[in-house]
Design a protein around this motif. Structure first.
Motif, PDB file in Angstrom:
ATOM      1  N   ARG A 135      44.674  56.760  49.007  1.00 26.76           N
ATOM      2  CA  ARG A 135      43.471  55.899  48.588  1.00 26.76           C
ATOM      3  C   ARG A 135      43.769  54.486  49.049  1.00 26.76           C
ATOM      4  NH1 ARG A 135      41.193  58.068  43.350  1.00 26.76           N
ATOM      5  NH2 ARG A 135      42.167  60.054  42.801  1.00 26.76           N
ATOM      6  N   ALA A 136      42.741  53.811  49.511  1.00 30.51           N
ATOM      7  CA  ALA A 136      42.539  52.584  49.767  1.00 30.51           C
ATOM      8  C   ALA A 136      41.847  51.524  49.029  1.00 30.51           C
ATOM      9  CB  ALA A 136      42.293  52.614  51.432  1.00 30.51           C
ATOM     10  N   ALA A 137      42.195  50.335  49.154  1.00 33.88           N
ATOM     11  CA  ALA A 137      41.582  49.245  48.456  1.00 33.88           C
ATOM     12  C   ALA A 137      41.838  48.140  49.228  1.00 33.88           C
ATOM     13  CB  ALA A 137      41.736  48.882  47.018  1.00 33.88           C
ATOM     14  N   ARG A 138      40.935  47.073  48.860  1.00 35.19           N
ATOM     15  CA  ARG A 138      41.020  45.635  49.684  1.00 35.19           C
ATOM     16  C   ARG A 138      41.123  44.523  48.954  1.00 35.19           C
ATOM     17  NH1 ARG A 138      41.142  44.812  54.791  1.00 35.19           N
ATOM     18  NH2 ARG A 138      40.099  46.690  55.256  1.00 35.19           N
ATOM     19  N   CYS A 139      42.386  43.603  49.053  1.00 35.99           N
ATOM     20  CA  CYS A 139      42.460  42.557  48.283  1.00 35.99           C
ATOM     21  C   CYS A 139      41.481  41.498  48.378  1.00 35.99           C
ATOM     22  CB  CYS A 139      43.883  41.917  48.857  1.00 35.99           C
ATOM     23  SG  CYS A 139      45.267  42.653  48.272  1.00 35.99           S
ATOM     24  N   ASP A 140      41.105  41.095  47.167  1.00 35.67           N
ATOM     25  CA  ASP A 140      40.109  39.782  47.193  1.00 35.67           C
ATOM     26  C   ASP A 140      40.787  38.594  47.632  1.00 35.67           C
ATOM     27  OD1 ASP A 140      41.378  38.952  45.226  1.00 35.67           O
ATOM     28  OD2 ASP A 140      39.775  39.627  43.833  1.00 35.67           O
ATOM     29  N   ALA A 141      39.876  37.553  47.725  1.00 35.90           N
ATOM     30  CA  ALA A 141      40.269  36.329  48.244  1.00 35.90           C
ATOM     31  C   ALA A 141      41.517  35.663  47.360  1.00 35.90           C
ATOM     32  CB  ALA A 141      39.432  35.410  48.191  1.00 35.90           C
ATOM     33  N   LYS A 142      41.462  36.154  46.100  1.00 36.86           N
ATOM     34  CA  LYS A 142      42.829  35.796  45.212  1.00 36.86           C
ATOM     35  C   LYS A 142      43.835  36.463  45.373  1.00 36.86           C
ATOM     36  CE  LYS A 142      39.412  34.045  41.615  1.00 36.86           C
ATOM     37  NZ  LYS A 142      38.923  34.329  40.419  1.00 36.86           N
ATOM     38  N   GLY A 143      43.891  37.593  46.305  1.00 36.89           N
ATOM     39  CA  GLY A 143      45.029  38.469  46.323  1.00 36.89           C
ATOM     40  C   GLY A 143      45.224  39.399  45.225  1.00 36.89           C
ATOM     41  N   THR A 144      44.166  39.858  44.808  1.00 41.31           N
ATOM     42  CA  THR A 144      43.960  40.801  43.700  1.00 41.31           C
ATOM     43  C   THR A 144      43.269  42.197  44.414  1.00 41.31           C
ATOM     44  OG1 THR A 144      41.965  40.201  42.665  1.00 41.31           O
ATOM     45  CG2 THR A 144      44.086  39.161  41.727  1.00 41.31           C
TER      46      THR A 144
END
Length: 193
Positions: A135-144
């Motif tokens: 599975r893949a996700a993307r880190c947001d600008a805050k690194g979460t």
């Protein structure tokens, strides 16, 4: 006896001459050459350099990870080593993936390595079918980042981070629990270690 003693004196020399003539005739045809040595066998192809995974890839060992579930993993990275804007991979833990992770990261619990060191490693017999279970996700600008609706079970979280020393890869093993949110910080060893 008479015949033997009455031999002609030139008969022996004639026979000898004929024998020599036969040898001379053979020599005139040409010397007999030894057969050429057999051709050398072709060189054995060297095995490509890299890592060989002994555990076989078995789709049924990954099947649990594609079922619907009620577990959630929420992760974050440190401000000085953030994954902001980068992809995060969640790989189910199976015998095949554990051996692969150990070969790439030197651990099946937690590792932080330079990106170049990980990319320099090649798995010779890597099975591309495993990607269908990651599975893949993307880190947001805050690194979460968040992985939602997961079946309970063991996983590896892998992401790239940038810090003052350059690009690094962080790998951490986690255990998703049904109906719970696991907080998974990627800036230190796993809790309890």
């Amino acid at each position: 006896m008479q015949l033997l003693s009455g031999r002609r004196p030139g008969l022996a020399s004639t026979l000898a001459a004929l024998g020599l003539a036969g040898c001379a005739q053979t020599a005139a045809v040409g010397p007999t050459l030894a057969p050429p040595p057999p051709a050398a066998p072709p060189p054995v192809a060297a095995a490509p350099p890299g890592i060989v995974i002994a555990a076989p890839f078995k789709a049924d060992e990954f099947a649990w990870s594609v079922k619907p579930g009620a577990a959630r993993i929420q992760g974050l990275t440190a401000a000085d080593a953030s994954c902001a804007g980068k992809a995060v991979a969640l790989t189910p833990s199976t015998p095949y993936s554990r051996e692969r992770i150990r070969a790439l990261y030197g651990s099946v619990d937690y590792a932080v390595l330079p990106m170049a060191a990980v990319r320099a490693k090649t798995i010779v017999n890597d099975n591309p079918a495993m990607r269908g279970y990651v599975r893949a996700a993307r880190c947001d600008a805050k690194g979460t980042f968040v992985f939602d609706k997961l079946p309970a079970g063991p996983y590896f979280i892998i992401t790239e981070v940038d810090d003052a020393a350059g690009a690094k890869v962080i790998m951490r093993r986690v255990q998703a629990v049904a109906g719970r949110t696991l907080q998974a910080p990627l800036n230190g060893p796993a809790p309890g270690r």
